[in-house]
Design a protein around this motif. Structure first.
Motif, PDB file in Angstrom:
ATOM      1  N   ILE A  99       3.897   5.932  -3.458  1.00  0.00           N
ATOM      2  CA  ILE A  99       5.349   5.965  -3.403  1.00  0.00           C
ATOM      3  C   ILE A  99       5.790   7.339  -2.920  1.00  0.00           C
ATOM      4  CG2 ILE A  99       7.503   5.864  -4.711  1.00  0.00           C
ATOM      5  CD1 ILE A  99       6.227   3.869  -6.577  1.00  0.00           C
ATOM      6  N   THR A 100       6.562   7.360  -1.847  1.00  0.00           N
ATOM      7  CA  THR A 100       7.101   8.614  -1.318  1.00  0.00           C
ATOM      8  C   THR A 100       8.614   8.505  -1.238  1.00  0.00           C
ATOM      9  OG1 THR A 100       6.882   7.883   0.988  1.00  0.00           O
ATOM     10  CG2 THR A 100       5.014   9.077   0.018  1.00  0.00           C
ATOM     11  N   THR A 101       9.267   9.659  -1.149  1.00  0.00           N
ATOM     12  CA  THR A 101      10.726   9.706  -1.029  1.00  0.00           C
ATOM     13  C   THR A 101      11.099  10.590   0.142  1.00  0.00           C
ATOM     14  OG1 THR A 101      10.916  11.584  -2.538  1.00  0.00           O
ATOM     15  CG2 THR A 101      11.037   9.390  -3.509  1.00  0.00           C
ATOM     16  N   SER A 110       0.831  -1.210   0.000  1.00  0.00           N
ATOM     17  CA  SER A 110       0.000   0.000   0.000  1.00  0.00           C
ATOM     18  C   SER A 110       0.861   1.255   0.000  1.00  0.00           C
ATOM     19  CB  SER A 110      -0.935   0.008   1.212  1.00  0.00           C
ATOM     20  OG  SER A 110      -0.201  -0.091   2.417  1.00  0.00           O
ATOM     21  N   GLU A 111       2.068   1.178   0.612  1.00  0.00           N
ATOM     22  CA  GLU A 111       2.956   2.330   0.653  1.00  0.00           C
ATOM     23  C   GLU A 111       4.401   1.859   0.516  1.00  0.00           C
ATOM     24  OE1 GLU A 111       4.200   6.155   3.473  1.00  0.00           O
ATOM     25  OE2 GLU A 111       2.662   4.745   4.144  1.00  0.00           O
ATOM     26  N   LEU A 112       5.142   2.559  -0.329  1.00  0.00           N
ATOM     27  CA  LEU A 112       6.563   2.274  -0.533  1.00  0.00           C
ATOM     28  C   LEU A 112       7.341   3.565  -0.336  1.00  0.00           C
ATOM     29  CD1 LEU A 112       8.802   0.280  -1.492  1.00  0.00           C
ATOM     30  CD2 LEU A 112       8.330   1.072  -3.824  1.00  0.00           C
ATOM     31  N   VAL A 113       8.321   3.534   0.566  1.00  0.00           N
ATOM     32  CA  VAL A 113       9.140   4.712   0.843  1.00  0.00           C
ATOM     33  C   VAL A 113      10.559   4.463   0.348  1.00  0.00           C
ATOM     34  CG1 VAL A 113       9.932   6.341   2.591  1.00  0.00           C
ATOM     35  CG2 VAL A 113       7.763   5.144   2.914  1.00  0.00           C
ATOM     36  N   LEU A 114      11.046   5.348  -0.483  1.00  0.00           N
ATOM     37  CA  LEU A 114      12.426   5.296  -0.959  1.00  0.00           C
ATOM     38  C   LEU A 114      13.236   6.289  -0.136  1.00  0.00           C
ATOM     39  CD1 LEU A 114      11.821   5.271  -4.836  1.00  0.00           C
ATOM     40  CD2 LEU A 114      11.911   3.326  -3.242  1.00  0.00           C
ATOM     41  N   ILE A 115      14.292   5.784   0.512  1.00  0.00           N
ATOM     42  CA  ILE A 115      15.089   6.592   1.438  1.00  0.00           C
ATOM     43  C   ILE A 115      16.508   6.680   0.918  1.00  0.00           C
ATOM     44  CG2 ILE A 115      15.870   6.819   3.836  1.00  0.00           C
ATOM     45  CD1 ILE A 115      13.581   4.823   4.554  1.00  0.00           C
ATOM     46  N   ASP A 116      17.038   7.916   0.832  1.00  0.00           N
ATOM     47  CA  ASP A 116      18.410   8.083   0.338  1.00  0.00           C
ATOM     48  C   ASP A 116      18.864   9.506   0.646  1.00  0.00           C
ATOM     49  OD1 ASP A 116      20.752   8.316  -1.601  1.00  0.00           O
ATOM     50  OD2 ASP A 116      20.045   6.297  -2.071  1.00  0.00           O
ATOM     51  N   PRO A 117      20.131   9.675   1.052  1.00  0.00           N
ATOM     52  CA  PRO A 117      20.619  11.033   1.297  1.00  0.00           C
ATOM     53  C   PRO A 117      20.873  11.830   0.021  1.00  0.00           C
ATOM     54  CG  PRO A 117      22.389   9.447   1.626  1.00  0.00           C
ATOM     55  CD  PRO A 117      21.139   8.655   1.414  1.00  0.00           C
TER      56      PRO A 117
END
Length: 421
Positions: free
Chosen positions: A62-64, A30-37
């Motif tokens: 999709i959030t970042t 239902s939700e995908l979070v992309l994490i990166d500096p």
């Protein structure tokens, strides 16, 4: 279901996104979070990820974010795909070992140790932050060297499983050769991460007919060409080694080759630059063909299968994973991490029984496990002497003068990433 990807700015990520989109019935996110500096890369890849989901009709959000703690909050699983130091550090890993006449490779030998030293402390910090905010989340590690990183996570008490794409690649390749579906193929896959052999290729399941002799007889030339090993190796061993075994079985030949051509890191860096240009095209809504050359084939399918089993409704699946030995290979300590077939469900992983291994394989597995013990100790506690001992223990080094020279070079090239150096 919420998933978070740490290292979401990787050029690999669209492969993962494509798998999530295609296999949404298997893993309903239902939700995908992309994490990166790296905010610039993250926005490019986040935009493409949303377009891929939209094109394939995936309803997930999709959030970042560059905020790790916010990104992993309430996630059911956190996927780790990191490269500390980026392609520049990889280029060094592939270069300075050659100065000593040793293979330069990002996960094997001295370069692999350098990557472990850079990576383990960062991964443990991330995992601890996940545990503080979300203790029930599973951590799925793709970050190399997977065996050492997974062992660090498990030793620290985290809910972690390591995953590599070697086995699923063999499964797909062998299925095509034998005119079967991948679901029909069960591999007797045994060893450590990047040190494995296919001892059997079974039709239908763990107890099915072993088609490996037939595979080698009919398709041995093609398999050997894929591995860049002589056909006679397959015929004499009667098994299929992973392509990483070439660094052991043909070490000197590989060193000569690496000294006469551009490094893989340089090739990948150029490819990444081109991929990022493609990802910025607002009309692109699928993974580009170029991504297939980047590596990591089928890892999205492997990730979906693993996450679905760990987070599913009580069912189980059999999959090759990196997990605690716990007697699976009786000649290794229980807390070693092995790469074998295991039953996976919401409670974790349970390795399937493995037949007694020929000393030809067991000996090398035990040797590399001893190196991994020392490598992890060096990654956790630092110190030049611990790095030296890990290198001296590695079967691709094993000589005092070589270990001394490699230690000096490793430390010189990694000072900015090693707090203790």
């Amino acid at each position: 279901m919420k998933l978070a990807v740490v290292g979401g700015g990787s050029t690999y990520t669209p492969e993962l996104i494509d798998g999530f989109a295609r296999l949404r019935d298997t893993l309903p996110i239902s939700e995908l979070v992309l994490i990166d500096p790296a905010a610039d890369r993250l926005e490019l890849i986040g935009g493409l990820a949303r377009r891929i989901f939209a094109k394939q009709g995936h309803p997930g959000l999709i959030t970042t974010t560059s905020d790790l703690d916010a990104g992993v909050a309430d996630a059911d699983a956190v996927l780790l795909q990191l490269r500390i130091g980026g392609q520049a550090a990889r280029l060094q890993d592939e270069t300075w070992p050659l100065e000593c006449g040793c293979v330069g490779q990002e996960t094997t030998g001295a370069g692999g140790l350098a990557k472990a030293l850079r990576t383990v402390p960062v991964v443990l910090d991330i995992a601890e932050r996940v545990r503080r905010s979300n203790p029930d989340a599973w951590i799925i590690d793709f970050t190399n060297p997977v065996g050492i990183v997974t062992r660090a996570l498990l030793r620290a008490g985290h809910k972690a499983v390591g995953l590599c794409n070697v086995a699923i690649g063999f499964q797909r390749r062998f299925a095509a050769m034998l005119d079967l579906t991948p679901a029909d193929i069960h591999l007797d896959h045994v060893g450590l991460n990047h040190l494995t052999w296919e001892l059997g290729v079974r039709k239908g399941g763990p107890e099915g007919e072993n088609l490996l002799p037939q595979l080698i007889a009919r398709h041995g030339d093609a398999v050997a060409a894929d591995l860049r090993l002589p056909r006679s190796v397959l015929d004499r061993l009667g098994v299929v080694p992973s392509y990483y075994l070439r660094y052991f079985y043909a070490h000197d030949e590989v060193v000569r080759e690496l000294g006469t051509k551009p490094s893989r890191a340089a090739e990948v860096a150029a490819m990444e630059k081109e991929l990022l240009g493609l990802y910025g095209d607002p009309a692109l809504d699928e993974k580009p063909e170029l991504l297939a050359k980047r590596g990591g084939a089928f890892y999205s399918e492997a990730a979906v299968d693993l996450a679905a089993a760990l987070l599913g409704d009580g069912g189980s699946a059999v999959q090759v994973v990196n997990t605690l030995n716990n007697g699976t290979l009786p000649f290794l300590p229980d807390d070693a991490v092995v790469e074998v077939q295991a039953r996976v469900d919401r409670s974790g992983t349970s390795p399937l029984a493995v037949p007694r291994l020929d000393p030809l394989y067991a000996g090398l597995i035990a040797h590399v496990t001893a190196y991994e013990d020392l490598a992890l100790d060096a990654a956790l506690r630092g110190g030049r002497e611990r790095v030296f001992k890990a290198l001296l223990a590695h079967p691709l080094v094993g000589q005092f003068d070589l270990a001394e020279g490699l230690t000096d070079r490793l430390l010189a090239h990694n000072k900015e990433h090693l707090a203790w150096a």
